[in-house]
Design a protein around this motif. Structure first.
Motif, mmCIF file in Angstrom:
data_model
loop_
_atom_site.group_PDB
_atom_site.id
_atom_site.type_symbol
_atom_site.label_atom_id
_atom_site.label_comp_id
_atom_site.label_asym_id
_atom_site.label_seq_id
_atom_site.Cartn_x
_atom_site.Cartn_y
_atom_site.Cartn_z
ATOM 1 N N GLY A 325 0.809 -1.211 0.000
ATOM 2 C CA GLY A 325 0.000 0.000 0.000
ATOM 3 C C GLY A 325 0.843 1.261 0.000
ATOM 4 N N GLU A 326 1.922 1.265 0.781
ATOM 5 C CA GLU A 326 2.798 2.437 0.817
ATOM 6 C C GLU A 326 3.571 2.594 -0.489
ATOM 7 O OE1 GLU A 326 2.678 4.741 2.999
ATOM 8 O OE2 GLU A 326 1.299 3.697 4.349
ATOM 9 N N ILE A 327 3.947 1.481 -1.114
ATOM 10 C CA ILE A 327 4.607 1.568 -2.422
ATOM 11 C C ILE A 327 3.642 2.152 -3.451
ATOM 12 C CG2 ILE A 327 5.539 0.185 -4.336
ATOM 13 C CD1 ILE A 327 6.820 -1.628 -2.210
ATOM 14 N N GLY A 328 2.388 1.693 -3.417
ATOM 15 C CA GLY A 328 1.387 2.245 -4.322
ATOM 16 C C GLY A 328 1.153 3.728 -4.080
ATOM 17 N N LYS A 329 1.148 4.100 -2.813
ATOM 18 C CA LYS A 329 0.873 5.496 -2.443
ATOM 19 C C LYS A 329 2.003 6.423 -2.850
ATOM 20 C CE LYS A 329 -0.304 8.253 1.658
ATOM 21 N NZ LYS A 329 -0.588 8.166 3.117
ATOM 22 N N HIS A 330 3.247 5.986 -2.674
ATOM 23 C CA HIS A 330 4.391 6.873 -2.884
ATOM 24 C C HIS A 330 5.106 6.661 -4.220
ATOM 25 C CE1 HIS A 330 4.162 8.560 1.142
ATOM 26 N NE2 HIS A 330 3.964 7.328 1.590
ATOM 27 N N CYS A 331 4.837 5.540 -4.873
ATOM 28 C CA CYS A 331 5.494 5.262 -6.155
ATOM 29 C C CYS A 331 4.505 5.139 -7.307
ATOM 30 C CB CYS A 331 6.315 3.967 -6.070
ATOM 31 S SG CYS A 331 7.572 3.981 -4.788
ATOM 32 N N GLY A 332 3.209 5.179 -6.999
ATOM 33 C CA GLY A 332 2.211 5.033 -8.042
ATOM 34 C C GLY A 332 2.136 3.602 -8.547
#
Length: 427
Positions: A325-332
């Protein structure tokens, strides 16, 4: 944006769970697993609390229930086999789970469920492991055991309590992060052929013998029984047996448990022939940081809570969800969604790994709190009188239908909520 190239070391629960979410974002995911095929061995595991919420967000609730182990509850017996207490599964859908969760499953079945829904969008490489890796120019250069090499934006170590990825990340000469529980405890897991007997049912059974020894039996089918044997590591020759091979471990266990009462002699007779055997020293994995550069740890590799908490599988599933989720949030994602924080890919990954730790660390701190010191029941479990006291207390708790699992396991994480990630809910 172009997809991130991510390598996951370990094709178990944690590795498959994070691959599910990251591949849903459209990233280029490779999983390397040293076992020659999908490892579907292992005994019964469960999900609790937020682990169940994550499973439902994955859309795998129906598949899980179709493969669930039908355990009805846990009974405690004395050396003659007389029931001293019974704690049924909480199937109400409300409140904390008991010792038996409403979400019980064989480890291999959960691995297979996640593998089946990701195998067309994730590259799984079996019979291979990471030999070495080196960070260079914001990426991770990896050499595999088969001699091949690869370059990745991120390496995720999900290779279990004894993680080689963790040891390489920490560097040669560094102290490992494994912390033994109590004065040193050991547990063995295996199955034996045992057709279900009349009136037996799908009942977990727990028996305490003198000398800090206990056994639990469970079954998920009518043909075989799962066995868990636990004792102190200072008992007999067991402490050194793990280095000498499975045969020596089995012989040491037989020496320790022989004549301990209940059905143990019968179980030990079957132990020597089982080929589904695994033993481990009980402990926690505790690190000041789960990440270094473009390498991060997940599940037991980064924060093993030990079987004593009942939260190993749940921690892996929740950790995988938050990391992705954090990768999706910060890296798209590769589908065109832009990271909310902006910036380049390297900065985005660094921010995502920091946020993963910030969001999930309070959860794991709660789960691991106090486990290192041991249960505190050693004095009672060492003598017949102490065990009689335990059995009496068990009987009282059972009579008044006390959910003892609520107090002894680490399911309810106070003051913490599961994050929502819009990026992971998009189709």
């Amino acid at each position: 944006m172009a997809p991130l190239k991510i390598l996951v070391s370990g094709g178990g629960i944690a590795g498959n769970a994070v691959s599910f979410w990251l591949s849903k974002l459209g990233h280029d995911i490779t999983v390397v697993e040293r076992f020659p095929s999908l490892r579907t061995t292992g005994l019964q595991i469960d999900l609790r609390g937020y682990g169940i919420k994550v499973l439902k967000r994955m859309g795998l609730d129906e598949a899980f229930r179709a493969n669930a182990a039908p355990e009805q509850g846990i009974q405690i017996v004395d050396k003659s086999g007389r029931r001293r207490g019974y704690f049924p599964a909480n199937t109400s859908g409300k409140g904390s789970q008991n010792f038996t969760s409403a979400y019980e499953i064989m480890r291999g079945d959960l691995c297979r469920i996640m593998y089946d829904v990701t195998k067309d969008r994730v590259e799984y490489i079996f019979g291979t492991s990471i030999e070495t890796f080196e960070e260079k120019d914001g990426a991770v250069d990896v050499r595999f055991s088969d001699g091949k090499t690869g370059r990745y934006d991120l390496l995720i170590g999900a290779d279990g309590q004894g993680s080689r990825t963790r040891k390489m990340m920490l560097g040669s000469g560094a102290m490992d992060a494994f912390v033994p529980v109590g004065d040193g405890e050991y547990i063995a897991y295996f199955t034996i052929p045992r057709p279900m007997r009349e009136g037996e049912g799908y009942m977990g059974t727990f028996y305490i013998a003198t000398g800090n020894r206990w056994v639990m039996t469970r079954r998920s089918n009518t043909e075989e029984m799962q066995i868990y044997l636990a004792c102190k590591l200072d008992a007999g020759r067991l402490r050194a047996a793990g280095k000498e091979g499975v045969k020596e471990e089995k012989e040491a266990l037989t020496e320790i448990f022989k004549g301990a009462g209940w059905q143990l002699d019968e179980i030990l007779e079957s132990l020597k022939d089982t080929d589904n055997f695994y033993g481990e020293h009980l402990g926690l994995v505790k690190l000041d940081s789960w990440s270094r550069g473009s390498v991060t740890l997940l599940g037991d590799a980064g924060y093993c809570p030990s079987v004593n908490t009942g939260m190993g599988t749940t921690s892996a599933m929740v950790g995988a969800y938050i990391l992705a989720g954090e990768i999706g949030k910060h890296c798209g994602s590769s589908a065109g969604e832009v990271a909310s924080g902006g910036g380049d890919r390297k900065d985005g990954l660094a921010t995502a790994l920091e946020a993963y730790e910030e969001k999930f660390r309070p959860f794991m701190n709660y789960v691991q709190k106090g486990v290192e010191e041991g249960s505190g029941w050693d004095m009672f479990m060492s003598t017949s009188l102490g065990i009689a006291v335990i059995n009496c207390l068990v009987g009282i708790a059972s009579l008044f239908k006390v959910n003892v699992g609520k107090w002894t396991l680490k399911e309810s994480i106070k003051g913490w909520d599961l994050p929502e990630y819009e990026e992971l809910t998009r189709d």
